[in-house]
Design a protein around this motif. Structure first.
Motif, short mmCIF file in Angstrom:
data_model
loop_
_atom_site.label_atom_id
_atom_site.label_comp_id
_atom_site.label_asym_id
_atom_site.label_seq_id
_atom_site.Cartn_x
_atom_site.Cartn_y
_atom_site.Cartn_z
N SER A 58 0.82 -1.21 0.00
CA SER A 58 0.00 0.00 0.00
C SER A 58 0.86 1.26 0.00
O SER A 58 0.35 2.36 -0.20
N HIS A 59 2.16 1.11 0.25
CA HIS A 59 3.07 2.24 0.22
C HIS A 59 3.48 2.52 -1.22
O HIS A 59 4.11 1.67 -1.87
N PRO A 60 3.18 3.68 -1.77
CA PRO A 60 3.60 4.00 -3.14
C PRO A 60 5.11 3.88 -3.32
O PRO A 60 5.58 3.46 -4.38
N ALA A 61 5.87 4.22 -2.29
CA ALA A 61 7.33 4.15 -2.40
C ALA A 61 7.80 2.71 -2.60
O ALA A 61 8.74 2.45 -3.35
N ILE A 62 7.15 1.76 -1.91
CA ILE A 62 7.54 0.36 -2.04
C ILE A 62 7.19 -0.15 -3.43
O ILE A 62 7.99 -0.86 -4.07
N VAL A 63 6.01 0.19 -3.92
CA VAL A 63 5.61 -0.23 -5.26
C VAL A 63 6.57 0.36 -6.31
O VAL A 63 7.04 -0.34 -7.22
N ALA A 64 6.86 1.65 -6.18
CA ALA A 64 7.79 2.30 -7.11
C ALA A 64 9.16 1.65 -7.04
O ALA A 64 9.81 1.40 -8.06
N LEU A 94 9.92 -1.43 -6.11
CA LEU A 94 9.89 -2.77 -6.69
C LEU A 94 9.96 -2.71 -8.22
O LEU A 94 10.71 -3.46 -8.85
N VAL A 95 9.17 -1.83 -8.81
CA VAL A 95 9.17 -1.72 -10.27
C VAL A 95 10.53 -1.25 -10.76
O VAL A 95 11.07 -1.75 -11.76
N MET A 96 11.12 -0.29 -10.05
CA MET A 96 12.45 0.18 -10.43
C MET A 96 13.47 -0.96 -10.34
O MET A 96 14.34 -1.10 -11.21
N ALA A 97 13.39 -1.76 -9.28
CA ALA A 97 14.33 -2.87 -9.10
C ALA A 97 14.21 -3.87 -10.24
O ALA A 97 15.22 -4.34 -10.80
N ILE A 98 12.98 -4.20 -10.62
CA ILE A 98 12.76 -5.17 -11.69
C ILE A 98 13.28 -4.64 -13.03
O ILE A 98 14.03 -5.31 -13.74
N VAL A 99 12.90 -3.40 -13.35
CA VAL A 99 13.26 -2.85 -14.67
C VAL A 99 14.75 -2.54 -14.75
O VAL A 99 15.42 -2.88 -15.75
N ALA A 100 15.31 -1.92 -13.72
CA ALA A 100 16.72 -1.54 -13.77
C ALA A 100 17.64 -2.76 -13.79
O ALA A 100 18.60 -2.82 -14.57
N SER A 139 16.18 0.65 -3.41
CA SER A 139 16.41 0.14 -2.05
C SER A 139 16.08 1.20 -1.01
O SER A 139 15.45 0.90 0.02
N ILE A 140 16.51 2.44 -1.25
CA ILE A 140 16.25 3.51 -0.29
C ILE A 140 14.75 3.74 -0.16
O ILE A 140 14.23 3.93 0.95
N ALA A 141 14.02 3.70 -1.28
CA ALA A 141 12.58 3.90 -1.24
C ALA A 141 11.89 2.81 -0.44
O ALA A 141 11.02 3.07 0.40
N ILE A 142 12.28 1.56 -0.68
CA ILE A 142 11.61 0.44 -0.01
C ILE A 142 11.96 0.38 1.47
O ILE A 142 11.09 0.31 2.34
N MET A 143 13.26 0.43 1.78
CA MET A 143 13.67 0.25 3.17
C MET A 143 13.34 1.48 4.02
O MET A 143 13.22 1.38 5.24
N VAL A 178 7.76 7.07 -11.97
CA VAL A 178 8.43 7.25 -10.68
C VAL A 178 8.35 8.70 -10.22
O VAL A 178 8.16 8.98 -9.02
N PHE A 179 8.46 9.64 -11.14
CA PHE A 179 8.39 11.06 -10.79
C PHE A 179 7.07 11.38 -10.07
O PHE A 179 7.04 12.08 -9.06
N PHE A 180 5.98 10.83 -10.58
CA PHE A 180 4.67 11.10 -9.97
C PHE A 180 4.43 10.24 -8.73
O PHE A 180 3.84 10.68 -7.75
N THR A 181 4.90 8.99 -8.75
CA THR A 181 4.66 8.08 -7.63
C THR A 181 5.38 8.54 -6.36
O THR A 181 4.84 8.42 -5.26
N LEU A 182 6.59 9.07 -6.51
CA LEU A 182 7.38 9.48 -5.35
C LEU A 182 7.18 10.96 -5.00
O LEU A 182 7.96 11.53 -4.24
N ALA A 183 6.11 11.55 -5.53
CA ALA A 183 5.89 12.98 -5.30
C ALA A 183 5.81 13.32 -3.82
O ALA A 183 6.31 14.35 -3.37
#
Length: 506
Positions: free
Chosen positions: A263-269, A271-277, A379-383, A491-496
């Protein structure tokens, strides 16, 4: 025992857990260069080689979440130490395996040990570094080890195989574990904050079976090596098992995995960044390695030297990401790193590597640095979005993203590459239909078929393959750039609101 020993020795703890993490990520890529030697030494079939390689990431993808939540229940120290022992023993077993079946079994045990180590490393970092700034730097150093380990895996494997037998790529893990395990035993506190409740082994097995079925079905489907009904059955089974797992988590008073993490937008963002990068980094390295060897005629060692800029830059990207995130904010750093990665991919996609000059190595370094910064930002976003007691669960989710990203990135890049190549190649006339069909699959098959033909016809086929792969290279990297650019916008909008939320750590 309080957390004082952790606070006092936190940087020593970080060194110990990073050393524990290094062999796990090395094993993701070190085996690729050993495949020809393995095939001949063990007389392994193509299917056996596939399982030797794939069983490790497949099992890791399914085991990481259960092992991360188990670590939250009983403590990261206990699970980490157990994982180190299992991984070391499995490495020795794999090194001296006398057959394919034995090596596959050893790889299963390696995946079990690795799945215990990876989420615990992140959980321990989360508990050790309470200060946001220090934690960002610690995660940056951790990201450096992960990126460098995965990047230099093929170089390490190639160097070992030049002097030793194939088992050396596994045996090298043993002395590392003999040093790291005692260090972790001494440095890590015996008492730590844990999450109450029982660990539901049935739910864990359900998730493992579902994840393995899904990942295997997706990989087999894209590879086109299994009948469609079999692929459909495996994918449907995987979806059903994962759906059942989710339903049990939502209904259980003590779920194995708290799905509220998502439910945390930062965790979702993140995870997607980790997969794609991670997928992009692995896929680009795969593409470049083939281009350098097949099109430019470089040896594996020369190809490795050519790729040093991307590897070296990826290794330092972690600490840079920690510093930049503290200075400019996570949202800006994450978005800009992805945007720069997309631009670098477009440049490389249209560049002639026959005359690299200064720009190609420079842009390779920029790409490695930017993708590594993106991985660390995830990692910083999730943790940073969870408290310390849930660090293992969050870490396991992130590590699963890396596993899926790397595995699927290589698969998708490889399958996409094959599809574009088969459409781009212009085969010389006079080839028998069977040979023409094989030669148009991949550039590797083109070389195999060319070796069976007469001199002039074989040379013409190789030139056709080189021209087709150059086109493939352009399409592949441009497509990857488009996906990463779209992710940067998301990511720009998700981590706003990441820095604005007062509960960013809960």
């Amino acid at each position: 025992m309080s957390s004082a020993p952790l606070a006092t020795n936190r940087w020593l703890v970080l060194i110990a857990v990073m050393l524990a993490f290094l062999p796990v990520v090395l094993d993701m890529t070190v085996l690729h260069v050993a495949v020809p030697t393995l095939t001949q030494s063990l007389n392994a079939s193509g299917n056996e080689v596939l399982w030797i390689i794939d069983i490790y990431p497949l099992l890791m993808a399914g085991l990481l979440v259960p092992m991360g939540t188990l670590a939250d229940r009983v403590g990261n120290r206990r699970i980490l130490l157990t994982g180190l022992v299992v991984f070391g023993a499995a490495s020795a077993w794999a090194a001296f395996a006398q057959g394919s079946v034995t090596l596959i079994a050893a790889r299963v045990l390696l995946a079990l040990g690795g799945s215990m180590i990876m989420p615990c490393v992140l959980g321990i970092i989360r508990k050790t570094f309470e200060d946001d700034g220090e934690r960002a730097m610690a995660l940056g150093l951790w990201g450096m080890v992960g990126a460098a380990g995965a990047a230099v895996g093929p170089l390490v494997g190639g160097a070992l195989l030049e002097r030793f037998w194939w088992g050396s790529v596994f045996l090298i893990n043993v002395p590392v574990m003999l040093v790291v395990a005692p260090a972790c035993h001494v440095l890590l506190p015996r008492v730590e904050q844990t999450t109450p409740g029982k660990w539901a082994i049935g739910q864990a097995l359900l998730l493992i079976a579902g994840m393995i079925s899904l990942v295997y079905g997706i990989k087999a489907g894209f590879a086109g090596k299994q009948p469609l009904p079999v692929i459909a059955l495996v994918v449907v089974l995987g979806i059903a098992l994962v759906t059942l797992f989710v339903r049990k988590q939502l209904r259980s008073p003590e779920p194995m995995l708290d799905l509220s993490l998502l439910s945390h937008p930062a965790i979702v963002a993140g995870l997607v960044m980790a997969i794609v990068a991670s997928g992009a980094l692995a896929g680009v390295e795969l593409t470049l390695a083939q281009e350098l060897q097949y099109v430019l005629g470089k040896t594996p060692l020369q190809a490795g030297v050519f790729m040093i800029p991307i590897m070296a830059a990826a290794a330092v990207g972690g600490p840079v990401a920690g510093y930049l995130s503290n200075r400019f904010g996570l949202r800006s750093v994450a978005t800009l790193s992805l945007a720069i990665s997309a631009g670098a991919l477009v440049f490389l996609g249209y560049r002639d590597f026959h005359d690299p000059g200064f720009l190609v190595p420079f842009v390779l370094a920029v790409l490695g640095l930017a993708l590594s910064i993106g991985l660390t930002a995830s990692s910083i976003a999730i943790m940073g979005a969870v408290d310390a007691s849930r660090g293992g669960a969050a870490g396991s989710l992130e590590a699963t993203g890396y596993e899926l990203g790397t595995g699927l990135g290589i698969t998708l890049f490889g399958v996409f590459m094959s599809g574009v190549f088969s459409r781009a190649i212009e085969l010389p006339s006079g080839l028998p239909p069977a040979l023409a069909e094989q030669a148009s699959r991949t550039i590797g098959d083109t070389y195999i078929v060319a070796g069976r033909l007469a001199g002039a016809q074989g040379a013409a086929l190789i030139e056709a393959g080189k021209a087709a792969f150059t086109q493939t290279h352009t399409v592949l990297l441009t497509t990857a750039a488009t996906v990463i650019a779209l992710l940067a916008i998301a990511v720009f909008f998700t981590l706003a609101g990441y820095r604005k939320r007062p509960d960013a750590r809960h």
